[in-house]
Each structure stands twice: as structure tokens, then as C-alpha cells.
Enzyme design. Structure first.
Site, PDB file in Angstrom:
ATOM      1  N   ASP A  78       1.071  -1.408  -0.344  1.00  0.00           N
ATOM      2  CA  ASP A  78       0.398   0.324   0.336  1.00  0.00           C
ATOM      3  C   ASP A  78       0.541   1.592  -0.301  1.00  0.00           C
ATOM      4  O   ASP A  78       2.597   1.161   0.634  1.00  0.00           O
ATOM      5  CB  ASP A  78      -0.563   0.296   1.270  1.00  0.00           C
ATOM      6  CG  ASP A  78      -2.129   0.893   1.116  1.00  0.00           C
ATOM      7  OD1 ASP A  78      -2.265   1.281   0.247  1.00  0.00           O
ATOM      8  OD2 ASP A  78      -2.199   1.671   2.648  1.00  0.00           O
ATOM      9  N   HIS A  79       0.371   2.431  -0.857  1.00  0.00           N
ATOM     10  CA  HIS A  79       1.152   3.767  -0.898  1.00  0.00           C
ATOM     11  C   HIS A  79       2.122   3.639  -1.144  1.00  0.00           C
ATOM     12  O   HIS A  79       3.403   4.255  -0.376  1.00  0.00           O
ATOM     13  CB  HIS A  79       0.657   4.344   0.762  1.00  0.00           C
ATOM     14  CG  HIS A  79      -1.120   4.930   0.631  1.00  0.00           C
ATOM     15  ND1 HIS A  79      -0.990   5.690  -0.145  1.00  0.00           N
ATOM     16  CD2 HIS A  79      -1.633   4.535   1.234  1.00  0.00           C
ATOM     17  CE1 HIS A  79      -2.625   6.496  -0.007  1.00  0.00           C
ATOM     18  NE2 HIS A  79      -2.711   5.841   0.743  1.00  0.00           N
ATOM     19  N   ASP A 110       2.002   4.555  -5.767  1.00  0.00           N
ATOM     20  CA  ASP A 110       1.551   6.423  -5.418  1.00  0.00           C
ATOM     21  C   ASP A 110       2.332   6.888  -5.556  1.00  0.00           C
ATOM     22  O   ASP A 110       3.766   7.881  -4.975  1.00  0.00           O
ATOM     23  CB  ASP A 110       1.348   5.599  -3.708  1.00  0.00           C
ATOM     24  CG  ASP A 110       1.046   7.289  -3.578  1.00  0.00           C
ATOM     25  OD1 ASP A 110       0.327   8.055  -4.278  1.00  0.00           O
ATOM     26  OD2 ASP A 110      -0.010   7.370  -2.030  1.00  0.00           O
ATOM     27  N   GLU A 114      -2.450   6.212  -8.018  1.00  0.00           N
ATOM     28  CA  GLU A 114      -4.027   7.121  -7.986  1.00  0.00           C
ATOM     29  C   GLU A 114      -3.152   8.755  -8.542  1.00  0.00           C
ATOM     30  O   GLU A 114      -2.109   9.158  -8.893  1.00  0.00           O
ATOM     31  CB  GLU A 114      -4.250   7.462  -6.359  1.00  0.00           C
ATOM     32  CG  GLU A 114      -2.868   8.591  -5.701  1.00  0.00           C
ATOM     33  CD  GLU A 114      -3.640   8.300  -4.268  1.00  0.00           C
ATOM     34  OE1 GLU A 114      -4.102   7.994  -3.328  1.00  0.00           O
ATOM     35  OE2 GLU A 114      -3.380  10.040  -3.723  1.00  0.00           O
ATOM     36  N   HIS A 159      -9.633   5.340   0.069  1.00  0.00           N
ATOM     37  CA  HIS A 159      -8.853   5.185   1.126  1.00  0.00           C
ATOM     38  C   HIS A 159      -9.318   6.365   2.228  1.00  0.00           C
ATOM     39  O   HIS A 159     -10.779   7.098   2.079  1.00  0.00           O
ATOM     40  CB  HIS A 159      -7.716   5.847   0.151  1.00  0.00           C
ATOM     41  CG  HIS A 159      -7.101   5.346  -0.175  1.00  0.00           C
ATOM     42  ND1 HIS A 159      -5.169   4.673   0.165  1.00  0.00           N
ATOM     43  CD2 HIS A 159      -6.942   4.712  -1.694  1.00  0.00           C
ATOM     44  CE1 HIS A 159      -4.932   4.508  -0.833  1.00  0.00           C
ATOM     45  NE2 HIS A 159      -5.643   3.692  -2.060  1.00  0.00           N
ATOM     46  N   ASN A 164      -9.958   0.698   1.854  1.00  0.00           N
ATOM     47  CA  ASN A 164      -9.641   1.049   2.776  1.00  0.00           C
ATOM     48  C   ASN A 164      -9.430   1.280   4.434  1.00  0.00           C
ATOM     49  O   ASN A 164      -9.901   2.029   4.745  1.00  0.00           O
ATOM     50  CB  ASN A 164      -8.390   1.363   1.644  1.00  0.00           C
ATOM     51  CG  ASN A 164      -7.489   1.233   0.879  1.00  0.00           C
ATOM     52  OD1 ASN A 164      -7.870   0.074   0.380  1.00  0.00           O
ATOM     53  ND2 ASN A 164      -6.784   1.517   0.579  1.00  0.00           N
ATOM     54  N   THR A 222      -6.423   3.035  10.113  1.00  0.00           N
ATOM     55  CA  THR A 222      -6.076   3.952  11.324  1.00  0.00           C
ATOM     56  C   THR A 222      -7.556   3.042  12.250  1.00  0.00           C
ATOM     57  O   THR A 222      -6.848   3.098  13.727  1.00  0.00           O
ATOM     58  CB  THR A 222      -6.813   5.086  11.107  1.00  0.00           C
ATOM     59  OG1 THR A 222      -5.587   5.913  10.268  1.00  0.00           O
ATOM     60  CG2 THR A 222      -6.119   6.224  12.153  1.00  0.00           C
TER      61      THR A 222
END
Ligand code: G3H
Ligand code: ZN
Length: 275
Positions: free
Chosen positions: A79-80, A101, A131, A200, A222, A225
Site C-alpha cells: 500500500d502507498h 503512489d 492515484e 482510501h 481501505n 487507523t
């Protein structure tokens, strides 16, 4: 269960829950929650989490092993990732899905680099999420920022990516679940963009908001947190209740169980529309 690929995971669900983990026990909880819900799920490891561990292989390999051993279809996703070398390392480890990303780069450079990464990932048989660029120097996932439909269509055509993260009102790292999503925009994006859309910052979205986003066309949800909030609350309560405890298993086990229960519940919302 053998590792699944993203097309088959998406084909089997109206949308898929994608959950970030930092430590092993949360990855275990995500897998347990998916098994209890009787659905698939995505185990996500972010570049930030890799940095925390000081390397990708231990955490990614553990996730791949957990997925392999699970009775539920579990897909591991990077991810990211802003670092192309990390994408290449993930592909070499057998991670079947990556997010590159490059949204912080100027648009033209984002397109060129994302297209190159997508081509490499496709040669490795992997799925690629990306993105569009940030707007006004802000991160793409902030309340005032929206993805333009025509820009999204052009970006996907120019890069060949398999999934697109879009800005529709959510924000990363929210502690309250009250983000107001632009459902009308999600619907227009879903109609025009020929690849699955990714939401996201879904920790900041209520159950009803997630259900509405999925109904409007979001395919990958996604959440990161919120799992940390659940895990940490239990650890804090355990330590306060048992100040003399020293064995981490005493306070980590109930925190892991709380996350598993929440994953099961969230998957009911994402996959089954259960509110
Ligand atoms: O890429 C990961 C997600 O967008 C998670 O965001 O931590 O705000 O739920 P969140
Ligand atoms: Zn994100």
C-alpha cells in the site's frame, strides 16, 4: 487456501475490505475476522509500515504465509509505495498487488512513472493501483479535494493501471467516523472509469457511509487507523486494569481478538451490506 488474485477476489464480492496491518497480531486478526465472516479480504502493508520494520521481507512474508494458511481468500497488497524499488521487491517476494503512489509528483511525471511501474508489475502477473496527483499541494484524500471524472478516465488510459484511488471526501487517519462522501461523484466515476475504484481513508467513514459508497460503485475499501484505535484501546484498558502485567501476550491477545471481531463486523458492511 492458495493465494488469490485480485480479479477473482473482486469477482466474488460486491466490494472487498482492505485492512492495513503494522504488527503480526493485527494481520492475524484480519485473517481471523475474514474467516469468521466467511468472506475474502486484503491484507495491506504500507511503505510506512515497511519503514517501521526496517525492511519489507519479514512482514510481507508473514502476510503471505498467513494468507496461504487461511481458509478464507486473502490477498496481500503493498500500500502507498512511493519508492519504485519497494514495488520491485514486493513483486520479487510474490506480493500479487501493489499500489504505486506517485501523486506527489507533477501530473506528467506521475503518468510516465506509473505507466512504467504498471508495465513491470503486469509482466510479473501483479495488479496495480494508483492515484492522480495532489490538488493545490494537498494530499488527494482531504475533504475539499475531488477527483475529476475526465482526468480519472485519461489517467487510467495513459497508465494502464488496474485500480484507481479516488478523492471523494474521505481523509487519511481520521479518528472520528463522520466524513461526508460525495456519493453522486462516486457514481459518476464508477460509470466512467473502466477499472475498480478504491476508497482510501475509510476509517473516517461510518458504516452507512461505507455501504453507500459501495452501493455507488466503490470496490476496494481501505481501513487502517480504525484498527489501531480498536487495538490500542484494549491494550490501554488492559494495562490500566493490570498494572503489574509484563507478558505482552496478556494484553495483546484481547486486543487481537477485539480487532478480529471488528474486522468480521466491518466485512459484513463492506461485503454484505449489513448495517
Ligand atoms: O491506504 C490505506 C488507507 O487509505 C487507510 O486509511 O488509516 O485513514 O483508514 P485510514
Ligand atoms: Zn490510503
Amino acid at each position: 487456501m492458495p493465494l488469490v488474485d485480485m480479479p477473482s477476489l473482486l469477482a466474488g464480492h460486491r466490494a472487498v475490505g482492505a485492512f492495513n496491518f503494522i504488527q503480526l497480531e493485527v494481520a492475524e486478526a484480519i485473517v481471523a475476522g475474514a474467516e469468521r465472516a466467511g468472506t475474502g479480504a486484503i491484507l495491506q502493508l504500507s511503505q510506512n509500515a515497511v519503514a517501521f520494520h526496517g525492511g519489507m521481507a519479514p512482514a510481507a512474508t508473514a502476510a503471505l504465509r498467513l494468507a496461504d494458511a487461511s481458509s478464507a481468500p486473502i490477498l496481500v497488497h503493498l500500500d502507498h509505495a512511493t519508492d519504485e524499488a519497494l514495488v520491485d521487491e514486493a513483486l520479487a517476494l510474490g506480493v500479487p498487488s501493489v499500489m504505486f503512489d506517485a501523486a506527489h509528483l507533477p501530473d506528467a511525471e506521475n503518468v510516465v512513472r506509473t505507466a512504467a511501474v504498471a508495465a513491470r508489475a503486469h509482466r510479473a502477473g501483479a495488479w496495480v493501483e494508483a492515484e492522480l496527483g495532489e490538488v493545490g499541494g494537498k494530499g488527494a484524500h482531504v475533504p475539499g479535494v475531488r477527483t475529476d471524472v475526465d482526468d480519472a478516465v485519461a489517467f487510467v488510459a495513459a497508465t494502464g493501471v488496474d485500480a484507481l484511488a479516488v478523492a471523494v471526501g474521505s481523509e487519511h487517519a481520521m479518528l472520528s467516523r463522520d466524513a461526508a462522501l460525495d456519493v453522486e461523484l462516486i457514481g459518476r466515476l464508477a460509470s466512467a472509469v473502466p477499472v475498480p475504484l478504491v476508497l482510501h481513508g475509510s476509517s473516517g467513514v461510518s458504516d452507512a457511509g461505507i455501504d453507500g459508497a459501495v452501493r455507488a460503485g466503490m470496490r476496494k475499501i481501505n481501513i487502517g487507523t480504525h484498527l489501531n484505535v480498536v487495538f490500542t484501546a484494549v491494550v490501554r484498558a488492559q494495562l490500566e486494569a493490570h498494572p503489574d502485567v509484563v507478558d505482552p501476550r496478556k494484553y495483546v491477545a484481547p486486543a487481537r481478538e477485539a480487532v478480529a471481531l471488528e474486522i468480521e463486523r466491518l466485512l459484513g458492511v463492506v461485503v454484505g451490506g449489513r448495517l
